[in-house]
Motif scaffolding. Structure first.
Motif, PDB file in Angstrom:
ATOM      1  N   GLU A  99      17.656 -10.605  25.236  1.00 55.12           N
ATOM      2  CA  GLU A  99      16.527  -9.716  25.461  1.00 55.12           C
ATOM      3  C   GLU A  99      15.325 -10.277  24.715  1.00 55.12           C
ATOM      4  OE1 GLU A  99      17.619  -5.839  24.059  1.00 55.12           O
ATOM      5  OE2 GLU A  99      19.248  -5.624  25.500  1.00 55.12           O
ATOM      6  N   THR A 100      14.134 -10.028  25.247  1.00 58.18           N
ATOM      7  CA  THR A 100      12.917 -10.483  24.583  1.00 58.18           C
ATOM      8  C   THR A 100      12.026  -9.286  24.273  1.00 58.18           C
ATOM      9  OG1 THR A 100      11.767 -10.866  26.674  1.00 58.18           O
ATOM     10  CG2 THR A 100      12.953 -12.741  25.720  1.00 58.18           C
ATOM     11  N   MET A 101      11.334  -9.392  23.151  1.00 56.40           N
ATOM     12  CA  MET A 101      10.411  -8.332  22.735  1.00 56.40           C
ATOM     13  C   MET A 101       9.151  -8.964  22.163  1.00 56.40           C
ATOM     14  SD  MET A 101      12.848  -5.740  20.571  1.00 56.40           S
ATOM     15  CE  MET A 101      11.575  -4.516  20.388  1.00 56.40           C
ATOM     16  N   VAL A 102       8.006  -8.420  22.537  1.00 54.67           N
ATOM     17  CA  VAL A 102       6.738  -8.798  21.917  1.00 54.67           C
ATOM     18  C   VAL A 102       6.159  -7.516  21.334  1.00 54.67           C
ATOM     19  CG1 VAL A 102       4.409  -9.701  22.270  1.00 54.67           C
ATOM     20  CG2 VAL A 102       6.335 -10.700  23.522  1.00 54.67           C
ATOM     21  N   GLU A 103       5.973  -7.513  20.032  1.00 53.17           N
ATOM     22  CA  GLU A 103       5.435  -6.345  19.332  1.00 53.17           C
ATOM     23  C   GLU A 103       4.126  -6.738  18.659  1.00 53.17           C
ATOM     24  OE1 GLU A 103       6.957  -3.155  18.940  1.00 53.17           O
ATOM     25  OE2 GLU A 103       8.430  -3.782  20.440  1.00 53.17           O
ATOM     26  N   HIS A 104       3.292  -5.762  18.381  1.00 57.12           N
ATOM     27  CA  HIS A 104       1.992  -6.008  17.764  1.00 57.12           C
ATOM     28  C   HIS A 104       2.031  -5.591  16.297  1.00 57.12           C
ATOM     29  CE1 HIS A 104       0.058  -6.718  21.641  1.00 57.12           C
ATOM     30  NE2 HIS A 104       0.893  -5.804  22.092  1.00 57.12           N
ATOM     31  N   GLY A 105       1.483  -6.440  15.425  1.00 56.01           N
ATOM     32  CA  GLY A 105       1.375  -6.103  14.017  1.00 56.01           C
ATOM     33  C   GLY A 105       1.695  -7.282  13.125  1.00 56.01           C
ATOM     34  N   ASP A 106       1.631  -7.043  11.836  1.00 54.59           N
ATOM     35  CA  ASP A 106       1.967  -8.066  10.853  1.00 54.59           C
ATOM     36  C   ASP A 106       3.436  -8.441  11.030  1.00 54.59           C
ATOM     37  OD1 ASP A 106       3.116  -9.045   8.265  1.00 54.59           O
ATOM     38  OD2 ASP A 106       1.043  -8.801   7.585  1.00 54.59           O
ATOM     39  N   PRO A 107       3.734  -9.732  11.185  1.00 53.90           N
ATOM     40  CA  PRO A 107       5.121 -10.139  11.435  1.00 53.90           C
ATOM     41  C   PRO A 107       6.124  -9.597  10.415  1.00 53.90           C
ATOM     42  CG  PRO A 107       3.665 -11.984  11.782  1.00 53.90           C
ATOM     43  CD  PRO A 107       2.818 -10.874  11.223  1.00 53.90           C
ATOM     44  N   ARG A 108       5.743  -9.547   9.148  1.00 53.84           N
ATOM     45  CA  ARG A 108       6.664  -9.026   8.122  1.00 53.84           C
ATOM     46  C   ARG A 108       7.060  -7.591   8.426  1.00 53.84           C
ATOM     47  NH1 ARG A 108       2.963 -10.528   3.135  1.00 53.84           N
ATOM     48  NH2 ARG A 108       1.579  -9.512   4.609  1.00 53.84           N
ATOM     49  N   ASP A 109       6.071  -6.771   8.742  1.00 52.19           N
ATOM     50  CA  ASP A 109       6.341  -5.359   9.014  1.00 52.19           C
ATOM     51  C   ASP A 109       7.046  -5.168  10.349  1.00 52.19           C
ATOM     52  OD1 ASP A 109       5.034  -4.738   6.619  1.00 52.19           O
ATOM     53  OD2 ASP A 109       3.092  -4.553   7.631  1.00 52.19           O
ATOM     54  N   VAL A 110       6.597  -5.890  11.366  1.00 44.80           N
ATOM     55  CA  VAL A 110       7.177  -5.754  12.711  1.00 44.80           C
ATOM     56  C   VAL A 110       8.657  -6.102  12.696  1.00 44.80           C
ATOM     57  CG1 VAL A 110       7.176  -6.764  15.029  1.00 44.80           C
ATOM     58  CG2 VAL A 110       5.023  -6.087  13.966  1.00 44.80           C
ATOM     59  N   ILE A 111       9.010  -7.217  12.080  1.00 40.62           N
ATOM     60  CA  ILE A 111      10.409  -7.651  12.054  1.00 40.62           C
ATOM     61  C   ILE A 111      11.276  -6.621  11.346  1.00 40.62           C
ATOM     62  CG2 ILE A 111      12.012  -9.393  11.159  1.00 40.62           C
ATOM     63  CD1 ILE A 111       9.683 -11.455  11.635  1.00 40.62           C
ATOM     64  N   CYS A 112      10.819  -6.138  10.206  1.00 42.35           N
ATOM     65  CA  CYS A 112      11.589  -5.133   9.460  1.00 42.35           C
ATOM     66  C   CYS A 112      11.743  -3.840  10.260  1.00 42.35           C
ATOM     67  CB  CYS A 112      10.919  -4.842   8.120  1.00 42.35           C
ATOM     68  SG  CYS A 112      10.957  -6.219   6.958  1.00 42.35           S
ATOM     69  N   GLN A 113      10.662  -3.395  10.896  1.00 43.50           N
ATOM     70  CA  GLN A 113      10.711  -2.156  11.678  1.00 43.50           C
ATOM     71  C   GLN A 113      11.642  -2.277  12.876  1.00 43.50           C
ATOM     72  OE1 GLN A 113       6.556  -1.583  12.517  1.00 43.50           O
ATOM     73  NE2 GLN A 113       6.099  -0.903  10.435  1.00 43.50           N
ATOM     74  N   VAL A 114      11.566  -3.400  13.586  1.00 41.42           N
ATOM     75  CA  VAL A 114      12.429  -3.581  14.761  1.00 41.42           C
ATOM     76  C   VAL A 114      13.896  -3.693  14.341  1.00 41.42           C
ATOM     77  CG1 VAL A 114      13.003  -5.168  16.649  1.00 41.42           C
ATOM     78  CG2 VAL A 114      10.617  -4.538  16.230  1.00 41.42           C
ATOM     79  N   ALA A 115      14.168  -4.432  13.271  1.00 40.59           N
ATOM     80  CA  ALA A 115      15.549  -4.555  12.785  1.00 40.59           C
ATOM     81  C   ALA A 115      16.126  -3.178  12.455  1.00 40.59           C
ATOM     82  CB  ALA A 115      15.601  -5.464  11.557  1.00 40.59           C
ATOM     83  N   GLU A 116      15.317  -2.343  11.829  1.00 42.48           N
ATOM     84  CA  GLU A 116      15.763  -0.990  11.474  1.00 42.48           C
ATOM     85  C   GLU A 116      15.926  -0.121  12.715  1.00 42.48           C
ATOM     86  OE1 GLU A 116      17.003   2.034   8.980  1.00 42.48           O
ATOM     87  OE2 GLU A 116      16.603  -0.049   8.458  1.00 42.48           O
ATOM     88  N   ARG A 117      14.931  -0.152  13.592  1.00 45.47           N
ATOM     89  CA  ARG A 117      14.946   0.694  14.788  1.00 45.47           C
ATOM     90  C   ARG A 117      16.129   0.377  15.706  1.00 45.47           C
ATOM     91  NH1 ARG A 117       9.964  -0.415  17.221  1.00 45.47           N
ATOM     92  NH2 ARG A 117      10.897  -1.762  18.779  1.00 45.47           N
ATOM     93  N   LEU A 118      16.424  -0.930  15.864  1.00 40.06           N
ATOM     94  CA  LEU A 118      17.503  -1.338  16.762  1.00 40.06           C
ATOM     95  C   LEU A 118      18.868  -1.375  16.088  1.00 40.06           C
ATOM     96  CD1 LEU A 118      15.764  -4.225  18.742  1.00 40.06           C
ATOM     97  CD2 LEU A 118      15.960  -1.802  19.362  1.00 40.06           C
ATOM     98  N   LYS A 119      18.868  -1.180  14.769  1.00 35.35           N
ATOM     99  CA  LYS A 119      20.112  -1.209  13.991  1.00 35.35           C
ATOM    100  C   LYS A 119      20.904  -2.493  14.268  1.00 35.35           C
ATOM    101  CE  LYS A 119      20.487   3.840  13.746  1.00 35.35           C
ATOM    102  NZ  LYS A 119      19.264   3.930  13.061  1.00 35.35           N
ATOM    103  N   VAL A 120      20.217  -3.624  14.066  1.00 39.45           N
ATOM    104  CA  VAL A 120      20.851  -4.905  14.336  1.00 39.45           C
ATOM    105  C   VAL A 120      21.901  -5.227  13.279  1.00 39.45           C
ATOM    106  CG1 VAL A 120      18.856  -5.795  15.587  1.00 39.45           C
ATOM    107  CG2 VAL A 120      19.056  -6.261  13.146  1.00 39.45           C
ATOM    108  N   ASP A 121      22.850  -6.062  13.669  1.00 34.03           N
ATOM    109  CA  ASP A 121      23.913  -6.474  12.759  1.00 34.03           C
ATOM    110  C   ASP A 121      23.496  -7.660  11.898  1.00 34.03           C
ATOM    111  OD1 ASP A 121      26.074  -4.663  13.669  1.00 34.03           O
ATOM    112  OD2 ASP A 121      25.742  -5.714  15.563  1.00 34.03           O
ATOM    113  N   LEU A 122      22.540  -8.451  12.394  1.00 40.68           N
ATOM    114  CA  LEU A 122      22.109  -9.645  11.671  1.00 40.68           C
ATOM    115  C   LEU A 122      20.683  -9.989  12.083  1.00 40.68           C
ATOM    116  CD1 LEU A 122      22.841 -12.123   9.839  1.00 40.68           C
ATOM    117  CD2 LEU A 122      23.599 -13.264  11.935  1.00 40.68           C
ATOM    118  N   LEU A 123      19.886 -10.391  11.099  1.00 39.81           N
ATOM    119  CA  LEU A 123      18.531 -10.874  11.335  1.00 39.81           C
ATOM    120  C   LEU A 123      18.514 -12.363  11.007  1.00 39.81           C
ATOM    121  CD1 LEU A 123      15.464 -10.617  11.808  1.00 39.81           C
ATOM    122  CD2 LEU A 123      15.270  -9.822   9.430  1.00 39.81           C
TER     123      LEU A 123
END
Length: 161
Positions: A99-123
């Protein structure tokens, strides 16, 4: 990891380091994946440094045509990065869903927010390998994410050859 397969989030950008991290992930983590695994490719589109005429002292003030041109270019970069990452994924023989996602914002914040929101097993993130001085001035996305997210973080450093 999850009963319905692993969810692996990979941060991608224009740099060789993120491409190497994705390639490493495909070779080492997904080489024996099953169809239940999901690989999520995330590109964080940094906001343009544009401010309104009300507060023009805090940033840059551009005409609408320049803003439109800059936004078009940012979209082209995002599309090119995602196309390159998707093409790389298709060259590996794995069963994982991509799957691909393009999100808007500071990469540090975006990555952390998406990892939390999607409840990923590994980043999985690439490392630019900045030294102490550059890291202090530029900041380290991978270091920030490693300290903030709740899931395991794998930082892949490209070998210097």
């Amino acid at each position: 990891m999850g009963e319905k397969g692993k969810k692996i989030l990979v941060g991608v950008d224009e740099g060789e380091e993120s491409g190497y991290a994705l390639s490493w992930c495909l070779q080492n983590l997904l080489s024996h994946s099953n169809s239940e695994d999901t690989l999520i490719l995330l590109f964080a589109k940094t906001p343009l440094p544009i401010y309104s005429a009300i507060d023009s002292t805090a940033g840059y003030l551009f005409s609408q045509s320049i803003v439109a041109t800059m936004d078009t270019y940012a979209n082209q970069v995002a599309d090119a990065v995602m196309q390159k990452a998707s093409t790389l994924c298709s060259t590996f023989n794995h069963q994982a869903k991509v799957e691909t996602m393009v999100e808007h914002g500071d990469p540090r914040d975006v990555i952390c927010q998406v990892a939390e929101r999607l409840k990923v097993d590994l980043l999985v993130l690439g490392s630019h390998g900045y030294g102490l001085i550059k890291r202090a001035f530029l900041g380290s996305v991978s270091q920030h994410c490693a300290q903030q997210v709740k899931c395991p973080v794998l930082i892949v450093k490209k070998p210097t050859n």
